[in-house]
Design a protein around this motif. Structure first.
Motif, PDB file in Angstrom:
ATOM      1  N   TRP A  46       0.831  -1.202   0.000  1.00 50.63           N
ATOM      2  CA  TRP A  46       0.000   0.000   0.000  1.00 50.63           C
ATOM      3  C   TRP A  46       0.869   1.256   0.000  1.00 50.63           C
ATOM      4  CZ3 TRP A  46      -3.608  -1.678   4.632  1.00 50.63           C
ATOM      5  CH2 TRP A  46      -4.468  -2.687   4.184  1.00 50.63           C
ATOM      6  N   PHE A  47       1.903   1.238   0.820  1.00 50.09           N
ATOM      7  CA  PHE A  47       2.730   2.439   0.975  1.00 50.09           C
ATOM      8  C   PHE A  47       3.792   2.532  -0.120  1.00 50.09           C
ATOM      9  CE2 PHE A  47       1.584   0.736   5.247  1.00 50.09           C
ATOM     10  CZ  PHE A  47       0.506   1.574   5.447  1.00 50.09           C
ATOM     11  N   ALA A  48       4.298   1.388  -0.552  1.00 58.73           N
ATOM     12  CA  ALA A  48       5.316   1.393  -1.610  1.00 58.73           C
ATOM     13  C   ALA A  48       4.723   1.841  -2.944  1.00 58.73           C
ATOM     14  CB  ALA A  48       5.938   0.007  -1.743  1.00 58.73           C
ATOM     15  N   GLN A  49       3.511   1.366  -3.256  1.00 62.92           N
ATOM     16  CA  GLN A  49       2.892   1.662  -4.549  1.00 62.92           C
ATOM     17  C   GLN A  49       1.935   2.837  -4.498  1.00 62.92           C
ATOM     18  OE1 GLN A  49       1.130  -2.135  -5.528  1.00 62.92           O
ATOM     19  NE2 GLN A  49       3.124  -3.186  -5.600  1.00 62.92           N
ATOM     20  N   ASN A  50       1.373   3.078  -3.310  1.00 56.40           N
ATOM     21  CA  ASN A  50       0.496   4.231  -3.082  1.00 56.40           C
ATOM     22  C   ASN A  50      -0.647   4.262  -4.087  1.00 56.40           C
ATOM     23  OD1 ASN A  50      -0.040   6.453  -1.369  1.00 56.40           O
ATOM     24  ND2 ASN A  50       0.708   7.876  -2.936  1.00 56.40           N
ATOM     25  N   GLY A  51      -1.244   3.111  -4.338  1.00 55.10           N
ATOM     26  CA  GLY A  51      -2.332   3.023  -5.302  1.00 55.10           C
ATOM     27  C   GLY A  51      -3.701   3.140  -4.664  1.00 55.10           C
ATOM     28  N   ARG A  52      -4.682   3.311  -5.503  1.00 51.32           N
ATOM     29  CA  ARG A  52      -6.068   3.427  -5.062  1.00 51.32           C
ATOM     30  C   ARG A  52      -6.549   2.105  -4.485  1.00 51.32           C
ATOM     31  NH1 ARG A  52     -11.368   2.345  -6.621  1.00 51.32           N
ATOM     32  NH2 ARG A  52     -12.830   4.129  -6.706  1.00 51.32           N
ATOM     33  N   PHE A  53      -7.281   2.152  -3.380  1.00 49.76           N
ATOM     34  CA  PHE A  53      -7.938   0.954  -2.883  1.00 49.76           C
ATOM     35  C   PHE A  53      -9.013   0.541  -3.882  1.00 49.76           C
ATOM     36  CE2 PHE A  53      -6.145   2.575   1.092  1.00 49.76           C
ATOM     37  CZ  PHE A  53      -5.569   1.415   1.587  1.00 49.76           C
ATOM     38  N   ALA A  54      -9.119  -0.753  -4.118  1.00 44.93           N
ATOM     39  CA  ALA A  54      -9.955  -1.250  -5.202  1.00 44.93           C
ATOM     40  C   ALA A  54     -11.427  -0.913  -5.019  1.00 44.93           C
ATOM     41  CB  ALA A  54      -9.770  -2.759  -5.344  1.00 44.93           C
ATOM     42  N   SER A  55     -11.923  -1.026  -3.793  1.00 41.39           N
ATOM     43  CA  SER A  55     -13.351  -0.826  -3.566  1.00 41.39           C
ATOM     44  C   SER A  55     -13.597  -0.679  -2.074  1.00 41.39           C
ATOM     45  CB  SER A  55     -14.141  -2.030  -4.091  1.00 41.39           C
ATOM     46  OG  SER A  55     -13.898  -3.165  -3.271  1.00 41.39           O
ATOM     47  N   PRO A  56     -14.771  -0.220  -1.679  1.00 42.41           N
ATOM     48  CA  PRO A  56     -15.102  -0.205  -0.257  1.00 42.41           C
ATOM     49  C   PRO A  56     -14.991  -1.585   0.387  1.00 42.41           C
ATOM     50  CG  PRO A  56     -16.662   1.133  -1.485  1.00 42.41           C
ATOM     51  CD  PRO A  56     -15.814   0.421  -2.506  1.00 42.41           C
ATOM     52  N   THR A  57     -15.329  -2.612  -0.382  1.00 44.32           N
ATOM     53  CA  THR A  57     -15.248  -3.974   0.145  1.00 44.32           C
ATOM     54  C   THR A  57     -13.808  -4.361   0.457  1.00 44.32           C
ATOM     55  OG1 THR A  57     -17.134  -4.496  -1.257  1.00 44.32           O
ATOM     56  CG2 THR A  57     -15.971  -6.352  -0.285  1.00 44.32           C
ATOM     57  N   ALA A  58     -12.894  -4.002  -0.440  1.00 42.15           N
ATOM     58  CA  ALA A  58     -11.480  -4.309  -0.227  1.00 42.15           C
ATOM     59  C   ALA A  58     -10.908  -3.516   0.934  1.00 42.15           C
ATOM     60  CB  ALA A  58     -10.688  -4.009  -1.501  1.00 42.15           C
TER      61      ALA A  58
END
Length: 472
Positions: A46-58
Motif C-alpha cells: 500500500w505504501f510502496a505503490q500508493n495506489g487506489r484501494f480497489a473498492s469499499p469492500t477491499a
C-alpha cells in the motif's frame, strides 16, 4: 445529516461526574498527538505503490478477520463475501454484492469494537454519518467509492492526514522485503518500518519447516544444519531487517515457553527437525529454545522482542484447508508466563540491553503474572490489550488489573495490531479516550492530580510506545 449517537463527543468517557468532566478536559491534550503504530499487519505494498484501494469492500470487509468471523458465526459463507479459495473455485466477484451482504448484517456488530472502528472511519474519513444497513448499503458504497481515487485517500496521504509518525509492518524471515526496498529508494523508511517475525523458520509445526530452513540457509549463506550456523543466519537476517527500519522482532507462539538446553541437545533437536522426524513435543521444545536464542540476539543487537502468546490458531480445519490462515478461526488459550519465561529470564533477564514486551490473550494473567513480572524485571514490559481484548471494555479491564502493580511506566503504550488501515486512527482514539476516562476517575477520587493525569495521558498515548520500542 446529523451526527449519530455512537459518535457523541463524550463517547466512552465515564457516565458519572466529576470523572466525565475531567476526562473531557484531559482529552484535548492527547486527541491530536502523532500516532505511533509500532506493531501491525498492514500491507507494505500500500505504501510502496500508493495506489487506489480497489473498492469499499477491499477496504473494510475482505482484509478484516474481526468482521469475517462475526459474519461466519451467523452462517454467512466466505464464498459470498468474496474471500479467495486455494482451489481457485469461484467466489463472489462483485464487491457491491458482498458489501450489501455485510450491510444487511451490520446490526450483528452492535456492542463490538468492530462497529466502533468502522463507524469512526466512515465518519472521520468519508464524512458519512448514516448508520450502515441494508437500506443505506448502496448510497454508502457509492459515497466511499467516489472518494477512493482522490489524492487524500491514497495510503500515504492517509498516514499524513492522521499524523501517523511511525507505522510498522510485520514480515517473515524469508520475506524478500521487496516493498521495503522500494520504500527505501523513496525515502519512506522510518515512517514505515518492517518487523522481523521468524515464525516461518522457528515453528516446526508448520508443514514446510524443513524446506523453509533450507531456504533460510541459502538466503543467508549459512550452514543451518549446525546450530551455530542457524543462529548466525538469524543474526544476519535481523541485521538486514534493521536496514529497513526494524526495531523489533515478533513471535506468534502458542505458549510462552522458553528453554535453555546444552549445545549437544540443541543440535540433536535440530537434526530431528531437519530429518522431519519430530513430534509435537519436539516442536514445542524447539520453539522454546528459539525464544531464548532470540532474546540472546536481542541482547546483542538491541532489537525489542515481542511475544504474542496464547492463540490457538486455525481451529477450523475446513476453513484452513479451503482458504488458509488468519481468517477468524483463532481462539484464545491459557498462558503461563511465569513458568514459561523462567529459562529465558534465568539466562538473560537481567541484561540491560534486553527488552521483552509481553502480549497475552489470557486476561487472568494480567494481575497474577504480567503486572508483577513487569513490576520487577527491568527487561519486561506489558503490551497493550491485544486482539480479542482491543476494545473499550478490554482496555478498562487491562488498566484496572495492571497499573497498581506495574505502574504506568512499565506499560508499552498502545499499538493497533491491525490489517485494516482506516481502523488505525479509530483504535488509537479509543485507547486515548479510555486512558482519559481511567485517569478521570482517579483524579475524581483524589488519587492523582489533574496535572499528573495529563502528563500520564500524553505518555500512554504517544511517548510510551516510542520509549518501549526504542524509536528515535
Amino acid at each position: 445529516m446529523t451526527q449519530p449517537a455512537h459518535l457523541h463527543p463524550d463517547r466512552l468517557f465515564p457516565a458519572s461526574e466529576p470523572a466525565q468532566s475531567i476526562a473531557r478536559d484531559l482529552y484535548p491534550a492527547v486527541k491530536d498527538l502523532p500516532i505511533v503504530s509500532p506493531h501491525g499487519h498492514t500491507d507494505p505494498s500500500w505504501f510502496a505503490q500508493n495506489g487506489r484501494f480497489a473498492s469499499p469492500t477491499a477496504l473494510f470487509l475482505t482484509p478484516d478477520h474481526y468482521v469475517l468471523r462475526m459474519l461466519k458465526s451467523r452462517g454467512i459463507g466466505y464464498d459470498a463475501l468474496g474471500i479467495p479459495r486455494k482451489d481457485g473455485k469461484p467466489v463472489e466477484a462483485d464487491g457491491r454484492k458482498a458489501w450489501r451482504l455485510f450491510a444487511d448484517n451490520y446490526y450483528l456488530f452492535a456492542g463490538t469494537p468492530s462497529k466502533t472502528w468502522i463507524d469512526h472511519s466512515l465518519h472521520a474519513v468519508f464524512g458519512i454519518t448514516e448508520e450502515l444497513s441494508g437500506k443505506t448499503a448502496d448510497s454508502i458504497f457509492d459515497a466511499i467509492d467516489a472518494k477512493l481515487g482522490a489524492p487524500e485517500l491514497l495510503p500515504r496521504a492517509i498516514l499524513e492526514r492522521f499524523n501517523v509518525e511511525v507505522i510498522a509492518t510485520t514480515e517473515f524471515a524469508l520475506d524478500p522485503l521487496t516493498h521495503h526496498q522500494s520504500m527505501e529508494g523513496q525515502g519512506l523508511i522510518g515512517q514505515v518500518r518492517t518487523t522481523y517475525r521468524p515464525d516461518d523458520v522457528t515453528d516446526p509445526s508448520r508443514p514446510a519447516i524443513v524446506e523453509n530452513l533450507k531456504k533460510f540457509g541459502e538466503l543467508t549463506g549459512e550452514d543451518i544444519s549446525k546450530w551455530d550456523g542457524l543462529i548466525n543466519a538469524h543474526r544476519k537476517r535481523r541485521e538486514y531487517f534493521r536496514r529497513f527500519g526494524a526495531v523489533a522482532t515478533d513471535h506468534g507462539v502458542p505458549t510462552a515457553n522458553t528453554a535453555d538446553l546444552p549445545l549437544v541437545e540443541k543440535q540433536a533437536l535440530l537434526d530431528k527437525i531437519l530429518a522431519g522426524k519430530h513430534d509435537a513435543n519436539d516442536a514445542e521444545l524447539f520453539r522454546a529454545q528459539m525464544m531464548t536464542e532470540m532474546a540472546l540476539l536481542s541482547v546483542e543487537d538491541g532489537m525489542v522482542m515481542q511475544i504474542h502468546a496464547g492463540s490457538r490458531r486455525n481451529t477450523d480445519p475446513l476453513l484452513f484447508g479451503e482458504r488458509g490462515p488468519d481468517l477468524g478461526a483463532d481462539i484464545p488459550g491459557p498462558t503461563d508466563y511465569v513458568g514459561g519465561l523462567r529459562a529465558l529470564l534465568s539466562r538473560c533477564g537481567n541484561e540491560p540491553n534486553l527488552r521483552l514486551i509481553m502480549f497475552v490473550l489470557d486476561e487472568t494473567t494480567y494481575a497474577r503474572e504480567l503486572a508483577p513480572m513487569a513490576g520487577y524485571w527491568p527487561s519486561l514490559m506489558i503490551g497493550p490489550p491485544w486482539w480479542f481484548h482491543d476494545s473499550p471494555q478490554g482496555i478498562r479491564r487491562y488498566l484496572d488489573q495492571v497499573v497498581e502493580t506495574a505502574g504506568f511506566y512499565n506499560l508499552a503504550g498502545f499499538n493497533d495490531d491491525t490489517r485494516a488501515l482506516l481502523s488505525i486512527p479509530a483504535r488509537h482514539d479509543v485507547w486515548r479516550r479510555e486512558v482519559c476516562g481511567f485517569l478521570g476517575r482517579w483524579v475524581g477520587e483524589n488519587r492523582i492530580t489533574k496535572s499528573s493525569a495529563e502528563e500520564i495521558a500524553k505518555h500512554l498515548s504517544y511517548q510510551a510506545a516510542k520509549d518501549a520500542y526504542r524509536i528515535k
